[in-house]
Design a protein around this motif. Structure first.
Motif, PDB file in Angstrom:
ATOM      1  N   LYS A  23       0.869  -1.168   0.000  1.00  0.00           N
ATOM      2  CA  LYS A  23       0.000   0.000   0.000  1.00  0.00           C
ATOM      3  C   LYS A  23       0.908   1.221   0.000  1.00  0.00           C
ATOM      4  O   LYS A  23       1.640   1.460   0.960  1.00  0.00           O
ATOM      5  CB  LYS A  23      -0.923   0.001   1.217  1.00  0.00           C
ATOM      6  CG  LYS A  23      -1.932  -1.131   1.188  1.00  0.00           C
ATOM      7  CD  LYS A  23      -2.802  -1.139   2.425  1.00  0.00           C
ATOM      8  CE  LYS A  23      -3.783  -2.302   2.376  1.00  0.00           C
ATOM      9  NZ  LYS A  23      -4.552  -2.410   3.628  1.00  0.00           N
ATOM     10  N   CYS A  31       0.732   2.395   4.728  1.00  0.00           N
ATOM     11  CA  CYS A  31       0.374   1.658   5.941  1.00  0.00           C
ATOM     12  C   CYS A  31       1.658   1.211   6.628  1.00  0.00           C
ATOM     13  O   CYS A  31       2.704   1.078   5.999  1.00  0.00           O
ATOM     14  CB  CYS A  31      -0.569   0.485   5.658  1.00  0.00           C
ATOM     15  SG  CYS A  31       0.214  -1.056   5.186  1.00  0.00           S
ATOM     16  N   LYS A  64      -4.504 -10.856  -3.681  1.00  0.00           N
ATOM     17  CA  LYS A  64      -4.958 -11.737  -2.592  1.00  0.00           C
ATOM     18  C   LYS A  64      -5.359 -13.105  -3.144  1.00  0.00           C
ATOM     19  O   LYS A  64      -5.090 -14.135  -2.535  1.00  0.00           O
ATOM     20  CB  LYS A  64      -6.129 -11.089  -1.849  1.00  0.00           C
ATOM     21  CG  LYS A  64      -5.741  -9.810  -1.130  1.00  0.00           C
ATOM     22  CD  LYS A  64      -6.956  -9.135  -0.514  1.00  0.00           C
ATOM     23  CE  LYS A  64      -6.597  -7.806   0.116  1.00  0.00           C
ATOM     24  NZ  LYS A  64      -7.778  -7.157   0.723  1.00  0.00           N
ATOM     25  N   TRP A  69      -3.628 -15.400  -0.221  1.00  0.00           N
ATOM     26  CA  TRP A  69      -3.155 -14.772   1.024  1.00  0.00           C
ATOM     27  C   TRP A  69      -3.988 -13.514   1.225  1.00  0.00           C
ATOM     28  O   TRP A  69      -4.048 -12.666   0.323  1.00  0.00           O
ATOM     29  CB  TRP A  69      -1.671 -14.429   0.871  1.00  0.00           C
ATOM     30  CG  TRP A  69      -1.004 -14.022   2.142  1.00  0.00           C
ATOM     31  CD1 TRP A  69      -0.719 -12.749   2.550  1.00  0.00           C
ATOM     32  CD2 TRP A  69      -0.506 -14.880   3.169  1.00  0.00           C
ATOM     33  NE1 TRP A  69      -0.085 -12.765   3.760  1.00  0.00           N
ATOM     34  CE2 TRP A  69       0.058 -14.071   4.166  1.00  0.00           C
ATOM     35  CE3 TRP A  69      -0.497 -16.255   3.344  1.00  0.00           C
ATOM     36  CZ2 TRP A  69       0.645 -14.588   5.308  1.00  0.00           C
ATOM     37  CZ3 TRP A  69       0.088 -16.763   4.484  1.00  0.00           C
ATOM     38  CH2 TRP A  69       0.648 -15.943   5.450  1.00  0.00           C
ATOM     39  N   PRO A  70      -4.622 -13.336   2.375  1.00  0.00           N
ATOM     40  CA  PRO A  70      -5.635 -12.285   2.522  1.00  0.00           C
ATOM     41  C   PRO A  70      -5.121 -10.872   2.783  1.00  0.00           C
ATOM     42  O   PRO A  70      -5.899  -9.930   2.743  1.00  0.00           O
ATOM     43  CB  PRO A  70      -6.457 -12.777   3.710  1.00  0.00           C
ATOM     44  CG  PRO A  70      -5.468 -13.536   4.549  1.00  0.00           C
ATOM     45  CD  PRO A  70      -4.549 -14.202   3.548  1.00  0.00           C
ATOM     46  N   THR A  71      -3.834 -10.724   3.062  1.00  0.00           N
ATOM     47  CA  THR A  71      -3.362  -9.403   3.477  1.00  0.00           C
ATOM     48  C   THR A  71      -2.274  -8.857   2.557  1.00  0.00           C
ATOM     49  O   THR A  71      -1.646  -9.580   1.798  1.00  0.00           O
ATOM     50  CB  THR A  71      -2.814  -9.447   4.922  1.00  0.00           C
ATOM     51  OG1 THR A  71      -1.735 -10.393   4.979  1.00  0.00           O
ATOM     52  CG2 THR A  71      -3.904  -9.846   5.904  1.00  0.00           C
ATOM     53  N   GLN A  74       2.649  -8.144   0.350  1.00  0.00           N
ATOM     54  CA  GLN A  74       3.051  -9.488  -0.043  1.00  0.00           C
ATOM     55  C   GLN A  74       4.398  -9.402  -0.757  1.00  0.00           C
ATOM     56  O   GLN A  74       4.561  -8.601  -1.668  1.00  0.00           O
ATOM     57  CB  GLN A  74       2.033 -10.127  -0.986  1.00  0.00           C
ATOM     58  CG  GLN A  74       0.697 -10.429  -0.341  1.00  0.00           C
ATOM     59  CD  GLN A  74      -0.239 -11.149  -1.274  1.00  0.00           C
ATOM     60  OE1 GLN A  74       0.162 -11.661  -2.313  1.00  0.00           O
ATOM     61  NE2 GLN A  74      -1.513 -11.188  -0.909  1.00  0.00           N
ATOM     62  N   GLY A  84       3.796 -12.170   4.175  1.00  0.00           N
ATOM     63  CA  GLY A  84       3.419 -10.808   4.526  1.00  0.00           C
ATOM     64  C   GLY A  84       4.361 -10.236   5.566  1.00  0.00           C
ATOM     65  O   GLY A  84       5.458 -10.767   5.808  1.00  0.00           O
TER      66      GLY A  84
END
Length: 108
Positions: A23, A31, A64, A69-71, A74, A84
């Motif tokens: 991000k 972030c 994702k 992988w949800p977050t 990466q 992550g």
């Protein structure tokens, strides 16, 4: 793959030795987790490509799916998904990340 976003992500991953989907950018992370991983990578002196997932909702969701992988962030090294923020931080602290990146360091 017939999904153009997945094909685009696949090309980026395969055409760069080190890729960070994050991000923001390394110079302006959006972030804390992205900032941490970009900072860790920068400390190794290894060039890496950074993809700002905030520029495209399709890429943000697509990455994702790509790694299951949800977050974000990466990290990919030599087309392999590394993990992550937590995994990269742990690998940095125990020396595993340095081992993966050492062959990719550019001679000064």
């Amino acid at each position: 793959m017939s999904d153009p976003v997945q094909e685009q992500i696949d090309q980026v991953v395969k055409n760069n030795d080190v890729v960070l989907f994050m991000k923001g950018t390394p110079d302006f992370p959006q972030c804390g987790f992205s900032q941490r991983v970009a900072g860790i990578l920068s400390g190794y002196g290894v060039p890496f490509a950074a993809v700002n997932v905030l520029l495209s909702e399709e890429v943000r969701q697509g990455i994702k799916t790509y790694a299951d992988w949800p977050t974000i962030p990466q990290l990919y090294i030599k087309a392999d998904f590394v993990g992550g923020c937590d995994i990269v931080t742990e690998m940095h602290e125990n020396g595993e990340l340095e081992e993966l990146l050492a062959p990719l360091k550019k001679e000064a």
